[in-house]
Design an enzyme around this catalytic site. Structure first.
Site, PDB file in Angstrom:
ATOM      1  N   TRP A 357       0.840  -1.198   0.000  1.00  0.00           N
ATOM      2  CA  TRP A 357       0.000   0.000   0.000  1.00  0.00           C
ATOM      3  C   TRP A 357       0.876   1.249   0.000  1.00  0.00           C
ATOM      4  CZ3 TRP A 357      -1.865   2.707   4.893  1.00  0.00           C
ATOM      5  CH2 TRP A 357      -0.981   2.482   5.957  1.00  0.00           C
ATOM      6  N   GLU A 497       0.072  -2.764  13.006  1.00  0.00           N
ATOM      7  CA  GLU A 497       0.167  -4.223  12.937  1.00  0.00           C
ATOM      8  C   GLU A 497       0.446  -4.879  14.280  1.00  0.00           C
ATOM      9  OE1 GLU A 497       1.895  -4.720   8.425  1.00  0.00           O
ATOM     10  OE2 GLU A 497       3.245  -4.004  10.002  1.00  0.00           O
ATOM     11  N   GLN A 611       2.420   2.371  14.451  1.00  0.00           N
ATOM     12  CA  GLN A 611       2.490   3.473  13.490  1.00  0.00           C
ATOM     13  C   GLN A 611       1.143   4.184  13.413  1.00  0.00           C
ATOM     14  OE1 GLN A 611       3.024   0.154  10.586  1.00  0.00           O
ATOM     15  NE2 GLN A 611       2.135   1.604   9.143  1.00  0.00           N
TER      16      GLN A 611
END
Length: 770
Positions: A357, A497, A611
């Site tokens: 992405w 994640e 993040q």
């Protein structure tokens, strides 16, 4: 001035310090970092910045973009191909090399303006003989099948015979320094003379037997005369070595030139590879090293005319910004729409050269605004792999098109199901199973590309087909909760994640809703204004009104979690129930230090994020949230984000400016700009962080310059300059016009039209015709 360290051979060519990344001493422990920093690419291929003579610590990789192989690995990955860089010089069997002699002087530079690597090394061997070696290498952007090395060798205190070896090394393997993961992706099909002189090596990938040829020829000159004697080409296993010797005189310079060419079966039939490369090198020799280098530099001059960002008053940051732009624009390919930009560009093997992405959300904006033809190629790449995305969705039990988390050349999912730890243990990798937001990123990339470039033809044809199939995927991915009367996306992972999997990740749900809503709106426009395109789309996709009615219901009822009674958006369902751990300390590089709580708890048990997740949503969809919501959520999540991904700092910088956290925004920009130069994450050796390079550009252009597009697509410029800067200048393509934008320390902005049709631009709230 760094260039003053060099003799006239390079001094007249090397640019000012503002364009140079310098290495002023040799430390073998730093080799792999500098191999990444000094890597050279031309969109077609990339080669790491290894030393010509070879070193003990090295990952001497060369890749051609699009040449992938799987063999016995978990995934298709860029194959390391025959490395042509090797040049070895010997005096009485002693190698003149940085690890074989005493180093008296050492300087190496990446000249970003000229796109070449230069060096000056003064060495003393065991018998006290001193040899000065200067040189440069480049991979031509003028002719992407040409590369070369030129060395200027001067024996300072001796005369005699210097023996020269020019090497093509076909034995290079992936994961060269990782015993557990080593793999050879190619087998040799030819190792022979190029012609009367020179060497030729041809290999093929092991799985699909894609052939790649590499040819080299070496020459030596003194006083304009060819002086290489006793030539011969020999084969040693998978190495091809062209040998020659040179009679040298004390204090007299000799020039050694290596001409190189590479082709793959993607551009040339297998049976013509050898002859094509032979002709290419003959043409290269005829053109001359200097002339080809000049043509190469002219291409980069034009590229920098488009892409340069000039910051006055912050020299070290400006150099770092240019470094990021250099590597990003060097890798983008304006000619080939069947390749993408890998997560490490063409500078290292991590992530196998796969597209993520990262392309659409971090790198595509740069190309769309600066190099729109390259951006169009990146969009075409996704279209060519649409059928593979359809197959991926079907395999996983969904409708439409599900784009893979990691994409290589054939569009199949390349994220491995299993990974191996350094101790040999295996664990199941669920990234591709749960991290579906890449499909929304592909859709958003189309929207963004068209908004920036105005490429309506793409939107109504290839773009509309992709968008329809991604909407179809999201409608099938959403589950109806009868009790709550809402649609949900369960067992999913968002950008963060470290929390995997979760239910109803806000970023994913919101982008799914946006995808559906945007396609429904597009279809209505096409029905009324582009009937033939609409009918063709319906015929291709089998779209029905019953289906679009379902899409409308899903997007209206999709669940978007938030904290009741507040403006806080909940990253995922149940996030606020996790341990409320925050970041309190930062290291010497202004990087957040892991909280003490994570020594006893897993990150997924806390609110600590890897993040930008909610903040990434605010960056993309800021127009859909009020200022207070954006400010409150930025402040909340900023204290809980460790930036374990290089994708994160640039987003927090842009959003910091949006909410008025100017000082922290500048700090985040510096973190992003210097991630690789200072090896902040300790993994520059693996290659340059591609998404971060695009993020740095976005931070300056969208953040500090305040460039945006209104809902009517009109360009808006509203600077928010840091106190460290005096002026900022850059250029953009907008609606067929080429614009130069300048901002000063008082946030005044000037927009000049350099060419193209007049356009309206909103500058600090005032509409101007430029």
């Amino acid at each position: 001035m760094t260039r003053e360290l060099f003799s006239e051979n390079l001094r007249s060519r090397i640019h000012d310090d503002e364009w140079l990344i310098c290495q002023d001493k040799y430390d073998p422990k730093e080799n792999l970092k500098y191999e990444s920093l000094f890597a050279l690419s031309n969109g077609y291929l990339g080669i790491r910045g290894s030393h010509e003579e070879g070193t003990k610590i090295t990952l001497p990789y060369l890749y051609i973009n699009g040449v992938f192989d799987k063999s016995e690995t978990f995934m298709r990955e860029l194959s390391t191909l025959p490395n042509w860089l090797g040049i070895r010089l010997y005096i009485e069997k002693e190698l003149i090399g940085i690890e074989d002699c005493e180093i008296i002087e050492f300087s190496r530079v990446l000249d970003m303006r000229g796109a070449f690597v230069g060096k000056r090394i003064l060495l003393k061997d065991s018998k006290g003989r001193e040899t000065l070696v200067e040189g440069l290498r480049f991979v031509s952007r003028n002719n992407v099948h040409r590369m070369g090395v030129k060395l200027y060798m001067t024996p300072l205190n001796y005369s005699g015979i210097v023996e020269v070896e020019s090497i093509i090394d076909g034995s290079i393997i992936n994961f060269y320094d990782a015993p557990r993961f080593k793999v050879k992706h190619t087998y040799m099909t030819a190792n022979e003379k190029l012609a009367e002189d020179g060497g030729y090596v041809e290999v093929a990938t092991r799985e699909k037997h894609l052939h790649v040829g590499c040819g080299c020829r070496i020459e030596a000159y003194c006083d304009g005369k060819q002086i290489l004697g006793n030539r011969m080409t020999s084969v040693f296993g998978e190495q091809n070595i062209e040998f020659g010797d040179i009679h040298v005189e004390e204090g007299k310079e000799v020039q050694i030139v290596k001409y190189v060419s590479m082709y793959s079966e993607r551009e040339c039939p297998t049976y013509e590879l050898h002859s094509t490369i032979k002709k290419e090198i003959e043409g290269f020799v005829h053109t001359g090293f200097e002339n080809e280098l000049k043509l190469h530099e002219e291409v980069y001059h034009n590229m920098w005319e488009n892409a340069d960002i000039k910051i006055t008053g912050d020299d070290d940051l400006n150099r770092a910004v240019r470094f990021n732009i250099f590597h990003l624009m060097s890798t983008g390919n304006e000619h080939d729409d069947h390749v993408n930009v890998g997560a490490k560009l063409l500078t290292g093997e991590e992530y196998g050269g796969h597209a993520f992405w990262d392309t659409e959300l971090f790198m595509l904006p740069f190309f769309a605004w600066v190099f729109p033809k390259t951006a169009q190629n990146l969009e075409n790449y996704r279209y060519y792999l649409l059928d593979a995305a359809r197959e991926n969705a079907h395999k996983n039990g969904f409708n439409g098109a599900q784009y893979p988390w990691e994409s290589a050349d054939d569009g199949s999912e390349q994220c491995p199901d299993w990974t191996i730890e350094p101790d040999g243990s295996c664990y199941r990798c669920y990234v591709a199973v749960y991290e579906h937001h890449v499909t929304a990123a592909v859709a958003y990339g189309i929207y963004d590309y068209v908004k920036i470039t105005g490429d309506i033809d793409f939107l109504y044809t290839k773009g509309a087909e992709i968008l329809t199939e991604t909407a179809r995927f999201w409608a099938s991915r959403c589950e109806y909760n009868n009790e709550q009367d809402r649609y949900e996306i369960n067992q999913v992972t968002g950008p963060d994640e470290w929390h995997e999997p979760v239910n109803n990740n806000l970023y994913t749900n919101y982008l799914a809703r946006w995808n559906l809503k945007y396609v429904l709106s597009l279809l209505e426009v096409m029905k009324k204004e582009e009937t033939s395109s609409y009918n063709e789309l319906v015929e291709k996709t089998g779209l029905t009104e019953m289906e679009t009615a379902k899409w409308k219901e899903v997007q209206e009822k999709i669940y978007l979690p938030r904290k009741e009674g507040t403006k806080l958006l909940e990253q995922f369902e149940g996030y606020f129930e996790l341990d409320n751990v925050t970041i309190e300390k930062y290291d010497e590089n202004d990087w957040p230090i892991r909280p003490e709580a994570l020594k006893t708890k897993k990150a997924k048990e806390t609110q600590i994020n890897k993040q930008a997740d909610v903040v990434m949503l605010l960056h993309l969809m800021g127009n859909e949230f009020d200022d207070e919501t954006i400010k409150e959520n930025y402040a909340y999540y900023e204290k809980r984000t460790l930036h374990g991904s290089s994708l994160s700092p640039s987003i927090y910088s842009v959003m910091g400016l949006k909410v008025g956290d100017d000082s922290k925004a500048y700090r985040y920009l510096r973190r992003a700009a210097f991630i690789d130069l200072l090896n902040m994450q300790g993994n520059t050796r693996e290659g340059i962080h591609a998404a971060n390079t695009g993020g740095v550009w976005q931070t300056i252009v969208f953040g500090f310059a305040g460039v945006s597009q209104r809902e009517d697509s009109k360009l808006r410029v509203c600077p928010n300059m840091p106190e460290e800067w005096q002026n900022l200048t850059f250029r953009l393509h907008y609606k067929g016009a080429w614009l130069e934008i300048t901002a000063d320390k008082n946030n005044n902005a000037e927009v000049k039209r350099l060419c193209g049709e007049p356009v309206e631009v909103e500058v600090n709230g005032k509409i101007e015709m430029i």
